[in-house]
Design a protein around this motif. Structure first.
Motif, PDB file in Angstrom:
ATOM      1  N   ASP A 153     -11.183   5.709  -5.395  1.00 29.82           N
ATOM      2  CA  ASP A 153     -10.428   4.222  -5.013  1.00 29.82           C
ATOM      3  C   ASP A 153     -10.995   3.314  -5.164  1.00 29.82           C
ATOM      4  OD1 ASP A 153      -8.871   6.620  -3.863  1.00 29.82           O
ATOM      5  OD2 ASP A 153      -9.079   6.187  -1.343  1.00 29.82           O
ATOM      6  N   GLU A 213     -10.941   2.743  -8.721  1.00 27.75           N
ATOM      7  CA  GLU A 213      -9.252   2.203  -9.212  1.00 27.75           C
ATOM      8  C   GLU A 213      -8.876   0.893  -8.308  1.00 27.75           C
ATOM      9  OE1 GLU A 213      -7.417   5.611  -7.496  1.00 27.75           O
ATOM     10  OE2 GLU A 213      -7.405   7.042  -9.581  1.00 27.75           O
ATOM     11  N   ASN A 235     -11.843  12.329 -11.912  1.00 24.67           N
ATOM     12  CA  ASN A 235     -11.168  13.368 -11.882  1.00 24.67           C
ATOM     13  C   ASN A 235     -11.352  14.335 -12.912  1.00 24.67           C
ATOM     14  OD1 ASN A 235     -10.228  11.392 -10.234  1.00 24.67           O
ATOM     15  ND2 ASN A 235      -8.687  10.224 -11.312  1.00 24.67           N
ATOM     16  N   ILE A 293      -5.067  15.524  -8.298  1.00 28.15           N
ATOM     17  CA  ILE A 293      -4.267  14.528  -7.360  1.00 28.15           C
ATOM     18  C   ILE A 293      -2.916  14.571  -6.950  1.00 28.15           C
ATOM     19  CG2 ILE A 293      -3.634  11.921  -8.051  1.00 28.15           C
ATOM     20  CD1 ILE A 293      -5.524  11.765  -9.691  1.00 28.15           C
ATOM     21  N   ASN A 330       0.075  12.172  -6.501  1.00 22.19           N
ATOM     22  CA  ASN A 330       0.931  11.054  -7.024  1.00 22.19           C
ATOM     23  C   ASN A 330       2.361  10.509  -7.025  1.00 22.19           C
ATOM     24  OD1 ASN A 330       0.782   7.735  -7.938  1.00 22.19           O
ATOM     25  ND2 ASN A 330       0.305   8.401  -9.404  1.00 22.19           N
ATOM     26  N   GLN A 347       4.904   9.282  -7.132  1.00 20.63           N
ATOM     27  CA  GLN A 347       5.956   7.606  -7.925  1.00 20.63           C
ATOM     28  C   GLN A 347       7.047   8.107  -7.852  1.00 20.63           C
ATOM     29  OE1 GLN A 347       4.593   4.233  -6.988  1.00 20.63           O
ATOM     30  NE2 GLN A 347       7.205   4.017  -7.574  1.00 20.63           N
ATOM     31  N   HIS A 352       2.302  13.855   1.951  1.00 23.12           N
ATOM     32  CA  HIS A 352       2.799  12.642   1.718  1.00 23.12           C
ATOM     33  C   HIS A 352       2.502  11.973   3.480  1.00 23.12           C
ATOM     34  CE1 HIS A 352       5.278  13.617  -1.330  1.00 23.12           C
ATOM     35  NE2 HIS A 352       3.693  13.677  -1.866  1.00 23.12           N
ATOM     36  N   VAL A 400       2.922   3.832  -4.429  1.00 18.44           N
ATOM     37  CA  VAL A 400       1.892   4.881  -3.851  1.00 18.44           C
ATOM     38  C   VAL A 400       0.999   3.795  -2.974  1.00 18.44           C
ATOM     39  CG1 VAL A 400       0.621   6.964  -4.096  1.00 18.44           C
ATOM     40  CG2 VAL A 400       2.773   6.195  -5.028  1.00 18.44           C
ATOM     41  N   GLN A 425      -1.992   4.597  -1.825  1.00 11.70           N
ATOM     42  CA  GLN A 425      -3.203   4.902  -2.294  1.00 11.70           C
ATOM     43  C   GLN A 425      -2.691   6.671  -2.420  1.00 11.70           C
ATOM     44  OE1 GLN A 425      -6.233   6.266   1.773  1.00 11.70           O
ATOM     45  NE2 GLN A 425      -7.275   5.114   0.394  1.00 11.70           N
ATOM     46  N   LYS A 426      -3.335   7.537  -3.364  1.00 11.93           N
ATOM     47  CA  LYS A 426      -2.989   8.556  -4.057  1.00 11.93           C
ATOM     48  C   LYS A 426      -3.963  10.041  -2.854  1.00 11.93           C
ATOM     49  CE  LYS A 426      -3.377   7.222  -8.754  1.00 11.93           C
ATOM     50  NZ  LYS A 426      -4.599   7.498 -10.169  1.00 11.93           N
ATOM     51  N   TYR A 456      -5.299  14.013  -2.527  1.00 12.43           N
ATOM     52  CA  TYR A 456      -5.733  14.604  -3.687  1.00 12.43           C
ATOM     53  C   TYR A 456      -5.504  16.205  -2.707  1.00 12.43           C
ATOM     54  CZ  TYR A 456      -8.053  10.965  -5.938  1.00 12.43           C
ATOM     55  OH  TYR A 456      -8.153  10.405  -6.622  1.00 12.43           O
ATOM     56  N   ALA A 476      -1.207  11.420   0.836  1.00 16.42           N
ATOM     57  CA  ALA A 476      -0.848  10.084  -0.177  1.00 16.42           C
ATOM     58  C   ALA A 476       0.550   9.431   0.424  1.00 16.42           C
ATOM     59  CB  ALA A 476      -0.285  10.548  -1.697  1.00 16.42           C
TER      60      ALA A 476
END
Length: 205
Positions: free
Chosen positions: A107, A110, A138, A148, A150, A152, A161, A180, A182-183, A185, A195
């Motif tokens: 995090d 990124e 990753n 991941i 993600n 979006q 989520h 998003v 924060q992703k 996992y 997420a």
């Protein structure tokens, strides 16, 4: 002379008594023989009946033992299956704690890329190095089942989520992930971290 006349009479009586005794003995012998024959005739039937009874007992014993063996085999199979499942879970999720410790590092890397001045030529080599590091992280965790989340532009899924805010929108259908924050996992399909997302709702008329 009188004694001589009595002897034949006594002899006759004695003979009659002997004949009667012989008849009684013969009758007794015949009765014994008939009884023996009856015993011999009944004995095989009784023996067969006894053998059938013993056979039934043996059958029941075998059935009980077979049932016990089947139950024991089922118990062993259940124990083996549970042990295999425990081992599989241990293999799959042994890295869960370690992966959770790595997520904040990813995090932060990124965020460093996201909030850096991408127009600054001096920083470009540094950003490229950080991007390569994030990709290496990753790729490394993906080899151990970490994926991941993600979402979006996807439909909001409460299982994976976490809605942090809701935004009216005419551009997408309600319950669509607009952004998003924060992703998330997963580890072998199990959620490590949801997420954090912004979700759309129908715009006010």
């Amino acid at each position: 002379m009188s004694e001589q006349r009595q002897n034949p009479e006594q002899e006759v009586e004695l003979n009659e008594d002997l004949a009667k005794m012989e008849a009684d003995v013969e009758a007794a012998v015949q009765a014994a023989e008939e009884h023996a024959e009856q015993d011999q005739e009944q004995s095989p039937e009784a023996e067969i009946a006894m053998l059938y009874a013993e056979l039934e007992v043996a059958k029941q014993t075998i059935a009980d033992q077979k049932d016990g063996v089947v139950r024991a085999a089922a118990d062993v199979e259940n124990m083996r299956r549970r042990a295999a499942q425990d081992v599989e879970k241990a293999h799959k999720f042994a890295l869960e704690k370690f992966a959770n410790e790595l997520l904040p590092v990813i995090d932060n890397l990124e965020r460093a890329i996201e909030f850096s001045d991408k127009e600054n030529e001096t920083l470009k080599p540094v950003l490229e190095g950080i991007s390569m590091t994030v990709k290496s992280f990753n790729d490394a965790v993906a080899k151990f089942g970490v994926e991941i989340v993600n979402p979006q532009g996807e439909q909001f899924n409460p299982e994976f989520h976490q809605a942090m805010s809701i935004q009216p929108s005419n551009d997408v259908s309600p319950n669509t992930v607009l952004a998003v924050m924060q992703k998330g996992y997963t580890l072998n399909g199990r959620l490590l971290r949801p997420a954090m997302v912004m979700v759309s709702k129908a715009a006010d008329a």
